[in-house]
Enzyme design. Structure first.
Site, PDB file in Angstrom:
ATOM      1  N   HIS A  85      -9.540 -39.042  -4.410  1.00 23.66           N
ATOM      2  CA  HIS A  85      -9.052 -40.352  -4.837  1.00 23.66           C
ATOM      3  C   HIS A  85      -8.935 -40.412  -6.354  1.00 23.66           C
ATOM      4  O   HIS A  85      -7.932 -40.896  -6.896  1.00 23.66           O
ATOM      5  CB  HIS A  85     -10.001 -41.469  -4.377  1.00 23.66           C
ATOM      6  CG  HIS A  85     -10.058 -41.675  -2.913  1.00 23.66           C
ATOM      7  ND1 HIS A  85     -11.251 -41.785  -2.230  1.00 23.66           N
ATOM      8  CD2 HIS A  85      -9.086 -41.810  -1.980  1.00 23.66           C
ATOM      9  CE1 HIS A  85     -11.004 -41.984  -0.951  1.00 23.66           C
ATOM     10  NE2 HIS A  85      -9.698 -41.995  -0.768  1.00 23.66           N
ATOM     11  N   LYS A 121     -11.276 -50.266  10.876  1.00 18.29           N
ATOM     12  CA  LYS A 121     -12.464 -49.412  10.754  1.00 18.29           C
ATOM     13  C   LYS A 121     -13.684 -50.251  10.375  1.00 18.29           C
ATOM     14  O   LYS A 121     -13.564 -51.236   9.655  1.00 18.29           O
ATOM     15  CB  LYS A 121     -12.278 -48.363   9.655  1.00 18.29           C
ATOM     16  CG  LYS A 121     -11.153 -47.392   9.857  1.00 18.29           C
ATOM     17  CD  LYS A 121     -11.087 -46.445   8.662  1.00 18.29           C
ATOM     18  CE  LYS A 121      -9.871 -45.561   8.702  1.00 18.29           C
ATOM     19  NZ  LYS A 121      -9.737 -44.779   7.461  1.00 18.29           N
ATOM     20  N   ARG A 124      -2.185 -35.524   1.077  1.00 20.94           N
ATOM     21  CA  ARG A 124      -2.795 -34.194   1.198  1.00 20.94           C
ATOM     22  C   ARG A 124      -1.938 -33.281   2.052  1.00 20.94           C
ATOM     23  O   ARG A 124      -2.000 -32.075   1.938  1.00 20.94           O
ATOM     24  CB  ARG A 124      -4.194 -34.315   1.811  1.00 20.94           C
ATOM     25  CG  ARG A 124      -5.203 -34.990   0.896  1.00 20.94           C
ATOM     26  CD  ARG A 124      -6.459 -35.284   1.652  1.00 20.94           C
ATOM     27  NE  ARG A 124      -6.121 -36.244   2.704  1.00 20.94           N
ATOM     28  CZ  ARG A 124      -6.987 -37.020   3.326  1.00 20.94           C
ATOM     29  NH1 ARG A 124      -8.258 -36.922   3.054  1.00 20.94           N
ATOM     30  NH2 ARG A 124      -6.603 -37.864   4.242  1.00 20.94           N
ATOM     31  N   SER A 143     -12.571 -39.272   3.086  1.00 19.45           N
ATOM     32  CA  SER A 143     -13.737 -40.149   3.191  1.00 19.45           C
ATOM     33  C   SER A 143     -14.441 -39.993   4.532  1.00 19.45           C
ATOM     34  O   SER A 143     -15.670 -39.954   4.597  1.00 19.45           O
ATOM     35  CB  SER A 143     -13.333 -41.614   2.988  1.00 19.45           C
ATOM     36  OG  SER A 143     -12.878 -41.828   1.683  1.00 19.45           O
TER      37      SER A 143
END
Length: 162
Positions: free
Chosen positions: A17, A41, A90, A127
């Site tokens: 990040h 979440k 990514r 994460s």
């Protein structure tokens, strides 16, 4: 002055990040890191703690500030006067997940999303993986900024005790 928003739940903030935030800052005069609640979440760290940890992590970056996002990202972008949303990628799976959100945010706010390819050396850091490694007692200190690993471990101990 051009402002961009780097949004995310940052639960927890990772070195990946930070890499994207630094790259965004090289393109825009100001970067607002928007810490959001992810309604899909359950968060490990409360939003206030995530904001505090992010502020500490970017304290040395001129032109970067951290704010909580209380509602729709499109409204937050308008409120801070941003000309773009910056998201890190990514790989292809990130693009597949980010594209519908980028299109919806453009629909709601007229603001474009800029995709930034992160440092390949950090591409394995997510994460969710950081939390999984920590949950089983694995080392995460080299995956997150200073202070974040301790906060993650403390939150996991609190959940285990509860």
């Amino acid at each position: 002055m051009t402002t961009a928003v780097c949004p995310g739940s940052f639960d927890p903030l990772t070195l990946g990040h930070l890499d994207v935030i630094r790259r965004a800052r090289s393109m825009f005069d100001e970067v607002v890191v928007g810490i959001a609640r992810n309604s899909t979440k359950a968060s490990l760290l409360p939003i206030g703690e995530r904001v505090d940890l992010a502020r500490a992590a970017v304290a040395d970056l001129d032109g970067v500030r951290v704010e909580p996002v209380d509602g729709l990202l499109a409204e937050f972008v308008r409120d801070v006067g941003a000309v773009a949303v910056v998201k890190g990628l990514r790989g292809g799976a990130d693009f597949d997940a980010e594209l519908p959100m980028a299109l919806m945010n453009r629909h709601l706010s007229g603001v474009e999303t800029v995709f930034v390819v992160g440092d390949q050396r950090l591409a394995h850091i997510a994460s969710s993986l950081v939390k999984d490694v920590a949950r089983y007692g694995g080392p995460i200190d080299d995956l997150v900024p200073a202070g974040v690993a301790d906060a993650v471990r403390a939150a996991l101990r609190g959940r285990d005790a509860g």
